[in-house]
Structure formats: structure tokens, C-alpha cells
Motif scaffolding. Structure first.
Motif, mmCIF file in Angstrom:
data_model
loop_
_atom_site.group_PDB
_atom_site.id
_atom_site.type_symbol
_atom_site.label_atom_id
_atom_site.label_comp_id
_atom_site.label_asym_id
_atom_site.label_seq_id
_atom_site.Cartn_x
_atom_site.Cartn_y
_atom_site.Cartn_z
ATOM 1 N N GLN A 289 0.781 -1.226 0.000
ATOM 2 C CA GLN A 289 0.000 0.000 0.000
ATOM 3 C C GLN A 289 0.820 1.287 0.000
ATOM 4 O O GLN A 289 0.280 2.351 0.270
ATOM 5 C CB GLN A 289 -0.969 -0.016 1.178
ATOM 6 C CG GLN A 289 -0.315 -0.221 2.520
ATOM 7 C CD GLN A 289 -1.335 -0.429 3.624
ATOM 8 O OE1 GLN A 289 -2.531 -0.312 3.408
ATOM 9 N NE2 GLN A 289 -0.866 -0.717 4.813
ATOM 10 N N HIS A 290 2.098 1.177 -0.334
ATOM 11 C CA HIS A 290 2.946 2.373 -0.360
ATOM 12 C C HIS A 290 3.372 2.704 -1.788
ATOM 13 O O HIS A 290 3.655 1.809 -2.583
ATOM 14 C CB HIS A 290 4.173 2.189 0.525
ATOM 15 C CG HIS A 290 3.829 2.207 1.982
ATOM 16 N ND1 HIS A 290 3.660 3.372 2.687
ATOM 17 C CD2 HIS A 290 3.570 1.210 2.838
ATOM 18 C CE1 HIS A 290 3.330 3.082 3.934
ATOM 19 N NE2 HIS A 290 3.268 1.775 4.045
ATOM 20 N N ALA A 291 3.436 3.990 -2.070
ATOM 21 C CA ALA A 291 3.877 4.463 -3.387
ATOM 22 C C ALA A 291 5.325 4.044 -3.617
ATOM 23 O O ALA A 291 6.107 3.924 -2.664
ATOM 24 C CB ALA A 291 3.732 5.979 -3.472
ATOM 25 N N PRO A 292 5.705 3.844 -4.873
ATOM 26 C CA PRO A 292 7.049 3.323 -5.162
ATOM 27 C C PRO A 292 8.187 4.272 -4.802
ATOM 28 O O PRO A 292 9.282 3.820 -4.494
ATOM 29 C CB PRO A 292 7.024 3.043 -6.661
ATOM 30 C CG PRO A 292 5.934 3.885 -7.192
ATOM 31 C CD PRO A 292 4.920 4.013 -6.092
ATOM 32 N N LEU A 293 7.955 5.555 -4.862
ATOM 33 C CA LEU A 293 9.052 6.490 -4.626
ATOM 34 C C LEU A 293 9.031 7.102 -3.237
ATOM 35 O O LEU A 293 9.922 7.851 -2.886
ATOM 36 C CB LEU A 293 9.028 7.604 -5.676
ATOM 37 C CG LEU A 293 9.191 7.130 -7.119
ATOM 38 C CD1 LEU A 293 9.103 8.295 -8.082
ATOM 39 C CD2 LEU A 293 10.500 6.394 -7.301
ATOM 40 N N GLY A 294 8.029 6.786 -2.442
ATOM 41 C CA GLY A 294 7.912 7.380 -1.119
ATOM 42 C C GLY A 294 8.848 6.724 -0.126
ATOM 43 O O GLY A 294 9.995 7.097 0.043
ATOM 44 N N ALA A 295 8.366 5.723 0.530
ATOM 45 C CA ALA A 295 9.132 5.041 1.567
ATOM 46 C C ALA A 295 9.772 3.779 1.006
ATOM 47 O O ALA A 295 9.402 3.295 -0.057
ATOM 48 C CB ALA A 295 8.205 4.680 2.726
ATOM 49 N N SER A 296 10.707 3.251 1.739
ATOM 50 C CA SER A 296 11.355 2.013 1.304
ATOM 51 C C SER A 296 10.451 0.804 1.543
ATOM 52 O O SER A 296 10.792 -0.306 1.145
ATOM 53 C CB SER A 296 12.679 1.831 2.038
ATOM 54 O OG SER A 296 12.455 1.743 3.433
ATOM 55 N N LEU A 297 9.296 1.008 2.154
ATOM 56 C CA LEU A 297 8.382 -0.098 2.407
ATOM 57 C C LEU A 297 7.854 -0.720 1.121
ATOM 58 O O LEU A 297 7.540 -1.905 1.083
ATOM 59 C CB LEU A 297 7.212 0.357 3.280
ATOM 60 C CG LEU A 297 7.532 0.499 4.767
ATOM 61 C CD1 LEU A 297 6.345 1.112 5.508
ATOM 62 C CD2 LEU A 297 7.894 -0.840 5.358
ATOM 63 N N SER B 276 -2.944 -1.971 -2.966
ATOM 64 C CA SER B 276 -4.050 -1.202 -2.419
ATOM 65 C C SER B 276 -3.617 0.235 -2.165
ATOM 66 O O SER B 276 -2.428 0.504 -1.945
ATOM 67 C CB SER B 276 -4.494 -1.861 -1.108
ATOM 68 O OG SER B 276 -5.518 -1.145 -0.488
ATOM 69 N N GLY B 277 -4.561 1.154 -2.164
ATOM 70 C CA GLY B 277 -4.244 2.556 -1.893
ATOM 71 C C GLY B 277 -3.163 3.058 -2.821
ATOM 72 O O GLY B 277 -3.146 2.754 -4.015
ATOM 73 N N ALA B 278 -2.217 3.817 -2.268
ATOM 74 C CA ALA B 278 -1.115 4.357 -3.070
ATOM 75 C C ALA B 278 -0.215 3.260 -3.623
ATOM 76 O O ALA B 278 0.560 3.499 -4.542
ATOM 77 C CB ALA B 278 -0.298 5.343 -2.243
ATOM 78 N N GLY B 279 -0.349 2.046 -3.114
ATOM 79 C CA GLY B 279 0.439 0.929 -3.615
ATOM 80 C C GLY B 279 0.158 0.597 -5.068
ATOM 81 O O GLY B 279 1.010 0.022 -5.750
ATOM 82 N N VAL B 280 -1.027 0.971 -5.573
ATOM 83 C CA VAL B 280 -1.319 0.707 -6.992
ATOM 84 C C VAL B 280 -0.394 1.506 -7.901
ATOM 85 O O VAL B 280 -0.213 1.151 -9.063
ATOM 86 C CB VAL B 280 -2.797 0.974 -7.356
ATOM 87 C CG1 VAL B 280 -3.724 0.062 -6.568
ATOM 88 C CG2 VAL B 280 -3.168 2.426 -7.184
ATOM 89 N N LEU B 281 0.215 2.562 -7.375
ATOM 90 C CA LEU B 281 1.165 3.348 -8.177
ATOM 91 C C LEU B 281 2.388 2.520 -8.557
ATOM 92 O O LEU B 281 3.080 2.836 -9.529
ATOM 93 C CB LEU B 281 1.578 4.613 -7.433
ATOM 94 C CG LEU B 281 0.461 5.637 -7.221
ATOM 95 C CD1 LEU B 281 0.918 6.745 -6.287
ATOM 96 C CD2 LEU B 281 -0.004 6.200 -8.550
ATOM 97 N N GLN B 282 2.650 1.452 -7.822
ATOM 98 C CA GLN B 282 3.752 0.560 -8.169
ATOM 99 C C GLN B 282 3.494 -0.133 -9.504
ATOM 100 O O GLN B 282 4.422 -0.566 -10.169
ATOM 101 C CB GLN B 282 3.948 -0.499 -7.082
ATOM 102 C CG GLN B 282 4.371 0.060 -5.744
ATOM 103 C CD GLN B 282 4.515 -1.026 -4.711
ATOM 104 O OE1 GLN B 282 4.972 -2.123 -4.999
ATOM 105 N NE2 GLN B 282 4.127 -0.725 -3.479
ATOM 106 N N LEU B 283 2.224 -0.227 -9.891
ATOM 107 C CA LEU B 283 1.849 -0.903 -11.132
ATOM 108 C C LEU B 283 1.893 0.023 -12.339
ATOM 109 O O LEU B 283 1.822 -0.438 -13.473
ATOM 110 C CB LEU B 283 0.436 -1.474 -10.999
ATOM 111 C CG LEU B 283 0.260 -2.518 -9.901
ATOM 112 C CD1 LEU B 283 -1.219 -2.828 -9.712
ATOM 113 C CD2 LEU B 283 1.046 -3.766 -10.228
ATOM 114 N N ALA B 284 1.995 1.323 -12.095
ATOM 115 C CA ALA B 284 1.990 2.287 -13.190
ATOM 116 C C ALA B 284 3.290 2.195 -13.976
ATOM 117 O O ALA B 284 4.373 2.143 -13.390
ATOM 118 C CB ALA B 284 1.806 3.702 -12.656
ATOM 119 N N PRO B 285 3.188 2.144 -15.291
ATOM 120 C CA PRO B 285 4.417 2.102 -16.094
ATOM 121 C C PRO B 285 5.114 3.453 -16.089
ATOM 122 O O PRO B 285 4.481 4.488 -15.882
ATOM 123 C CB PRO B 285 3.907 1.756 -17.487
ATOM 124 C CG PRO B 285 2.511 2.270 -17.505
ATOM 125 C CD PRO B 285 1.986 2.129 -16.103
ATOM 126 N N GLY B 286 6.411 3.429 -16.258
ATOM 127 C CA GLY B 286 7.163 4.657 -16.453
ATOM 128 C C GLY B 286 7.634 5.365 -15.198
ATOM 129 O O GLY B 286 8.181 6.453 -15.276
#
Length: 119
Positions: free
Chosen positions: A11-19, A42-52
Motif C-alpha cells: 500500500q505504499h507508493a514506489p518512490l515514497g518510503a522504502s516499504l 491497495s491505496g497508493a500501492g497501486v502506483l507501483q503498477l503504473a508504467p514509467g
């Protein structure tokens, strides 16, 4: 002895925390030891799936490439919260093995998992 199933909630964005990276590393490690795992972005974690997402620009490993390797680890239960995908404007271009799911399916994932780990 039956193996216990584990649901990983990322649930964490790819560039935010190391989690974000720690979660994916843990998922791959469990799978490498032949443990049954399911993954829910889930939540901001879906940003990990975004290309680019250019993680290397900020000195981080490209998480999307790590996610794309999940089928090599026999991880075939990978899901993304459909509401979060919509909220973050992520549509299409998801890895082909990722299934968008609604809240009822998410509840079922929780219920059928022996353990839940959240990153």
C-alpha cells in the motif's frame, strides 16, 4: 503439514518510503521458498503498477520490473484494488497477470488467507 497462505497488502507508493520495495522483496522471498502467496496492491500501492515510474533517477530499483517477474516465482494470485486504480487514474497497461478487484473480492481475499502482511 499444510502450508499457510499469506496475503501481502502493498500500500505504499514506489518512490515514497522504502516499504514499497521491502514488500516486494518479501513477496519474492516467500515465493522463492515455495510458500503460497497472494498479493494485493491497495491505496497508493497501486502506483507501483503504473508504467514509467523512473525509480533509477532517484537511486531506487525499478519496482515494476520486479513486479513483472512475479510469474517467474509462480505467483499467480496478484490483485489490485479497482477503486484505488480509478482514484489514481491508472487504467490499462497493467501487467497481464494482475486482476483488478472490487471490495467484495478484497474481503474474500482477507477471509481465505491464514496470514496477512501489510507493507
Amino acid at each position: 503439514m499444510a502450508k499457510k497462505s499469506v496475503l501481502f497488502i502493498l500500500q505504499h507508493a514506489p518512490l515514497g518510503a522504502s516499504l514499497a520495495r521491502a514488500g516486494i522483496d518479501t513477496v519474492l522471498a516467500y515465493a522463492a521458498f515455495d510458500q503460497p502467496v497472494s498479493v494485493l496492491f491497495s491505496g497508493a500501492g497501486v502506483l507501483q503498477l503504473a508504467p514509467g515510474a523512473d525509480c533509477q533517477r532517484v537511486g531506487r530499483r525499478d519496482l515494476r520490473r520486479m513486479i513483472d517477474s512475479m510469474p517467474l516465482y509462480d505467483i499467480d494470485a496478484v490483485f489490485a484494488d479497482a477503486a484505488a486504480l480509478s482514484a489514481y487514474g491508472i487504467s490499462g497497461n497493467l501487467p497481464p497477470f494482475v486482476e483488478a478487484v472490487e471490495s467484495n473480492a478484497i474481503r474474500q481475499l482477507h477471509e481465505r488467507s491464514d496470514h496477512i502482511l501489510s507493507f
